[in-house]
Scaffold this active site. Sequence first.
Site, mmCIF file in Angstrom:
data_model
loop_
_atom_site.group_PDB
_atom_site.id
_atom_site.type_symbol
_atom_site.label_atom_id
_atom_site.label_comp_id
_atom_site.label_asym_id
_atom_site.label_seq_id
_atom_site.Cartn_x
_atom_site.Cartn_y
_atom_site.Cartn_z
ATOM 1 C CB SER A 126 -0.865 -0.026 1.261
ATOM 2 O OG SER A 126 -1.412 1.250 1.510
ATOM 3 C CE1 TYR A 152 -4.071 -2.975 5.557
ATOM 4 C CE2 TYR A 152 -3.652 -0.649 5.150
ATOM 5 C CZ TYR A 152 -3.883 -1.917 4.675
ATOM 6 O OH TYR A 152 -3.914 -2.138 3.319
ATOM 7 C CE LYS A 156 -1.557 -4.479 3.264
ATOM 8 N NZ LYS A 156 -1.815 -5.807 2.710
#
Length: 334
Positions: A126, A152, A156
Amino acid sequence: MSQRILVTGGTGYIGSHTVVELLSAGYEVEILDNLYNSKIEVLDKIEQIAGTKPKFHKVDLLDMNALQEVFNGGNFDAVIHFAGLKAVPESVEKPLEYYENNVAGTLNLLKAMRSTGVKKIIFSSSATVYGIQESPEYVETMQTGGQLSNPYGRTKYFIEEILKDYSAMDPDFQVGLLRYFNPVGAHPSGLLGEDPNGIPNNLMPFIMRVAEGRLPELKIFGDDYPTEDGTCRRDYIHVVDLAKGHMAMLDHLKPGVSIFNLGSGKPSSVKEIVSAFERASGKELPKSIAARRAGDLPEFWANPSKAEAELGWKTELTIDDVMRDTLNFIEKSN
Ligand code: NAD
Ligand code: UFG
């Protein structure tokens, strides 16, 4: 002989669109998903569009035995790894669940790949890994992992680092890290699209719920940012363009780690997105201006030149295509 691809998270939003592209290009596809955030009916929709129903494994990445069984019988050439939890505010409330699901899930996947000699993986990363940069135009060479605002995003970043370390150990291993910007839109058939459980966090799913009358109004989080119209700007990318980016990556995997931004390079503001939706639907959307949302950056977008130069990929669909396909998806699902 066609390549066999295992798609984790393949019944999810981006995964299902990618499976359609893979099947249409002649790949053999198997899907692994625990259906935590997707529905089994997606398989029928994929069959309606692509003419083939992929083999499906209802397996959780955290269940090592079941995962290993899928790989023992799989003979896969490559894995495209979408499976993960992705709700930013939930990750702040449940950091351990996010690290376990996303990071430990990926470790299990790599162990199963290692034990069966699978040497190619494409990972859904992302733009969030860039954190805060001096320039809002993100380039792959920028340092990642600094000032990330939530767990989150850190999953990644950590998974990217794990894949780099693993590939450094095995010179034959091939990794594609694809950093998505803001995926939006739906399949032009109206059969696949984004349909999150509960109240959506992201802009387009929220707009869809308001348009359907399931939520009363859109709150625009802040109109006092240092942008032209005062609302935040993001690089929205049609999910079909994004799915095609994975096909290009599969064709160009090579030993080592290849990193690409998948975005359009052209940011739109929240107000521009709302106007485009209103134009396409012919109706005004109930909306109001609310306070800024914690953690939002004023603007960022992809520099997509590397993907164009090396993968021969660039976005082809516009924000108007996004709105047309989103409205069609809403109509077909109600
Ligand atoms: P999604 O939730 O629609 O799809 C993810 C799928 O993974 C779901 O079907 C879910 O059931 C499955 N899954 C989750 N944990 C699992 C586990 N432990 N075992 C097996 N299956 C599991 O999400 P999406 O929008 O399609 O995103 C796909 C990937 O792209 C995710 O990794 C996400 O973090 C990443 N990504 C998404 C965006 C975005 O805005 N949608 C942006 C950047 C990156
Ligand atoms: N927004 C609103 N109202 C809403 C929802 C969103 O005004 O109800 C605004 C946000 O404030 C932001 C813009 O719309 O300015 C886009 O918000 P999204 O939540 O759709 O997308 P983000 O850019 O915040 O998040 C995306 C991905 C995350 C990723 C993050 C950083 O969804 O997975 O980019 O790269 F972590």
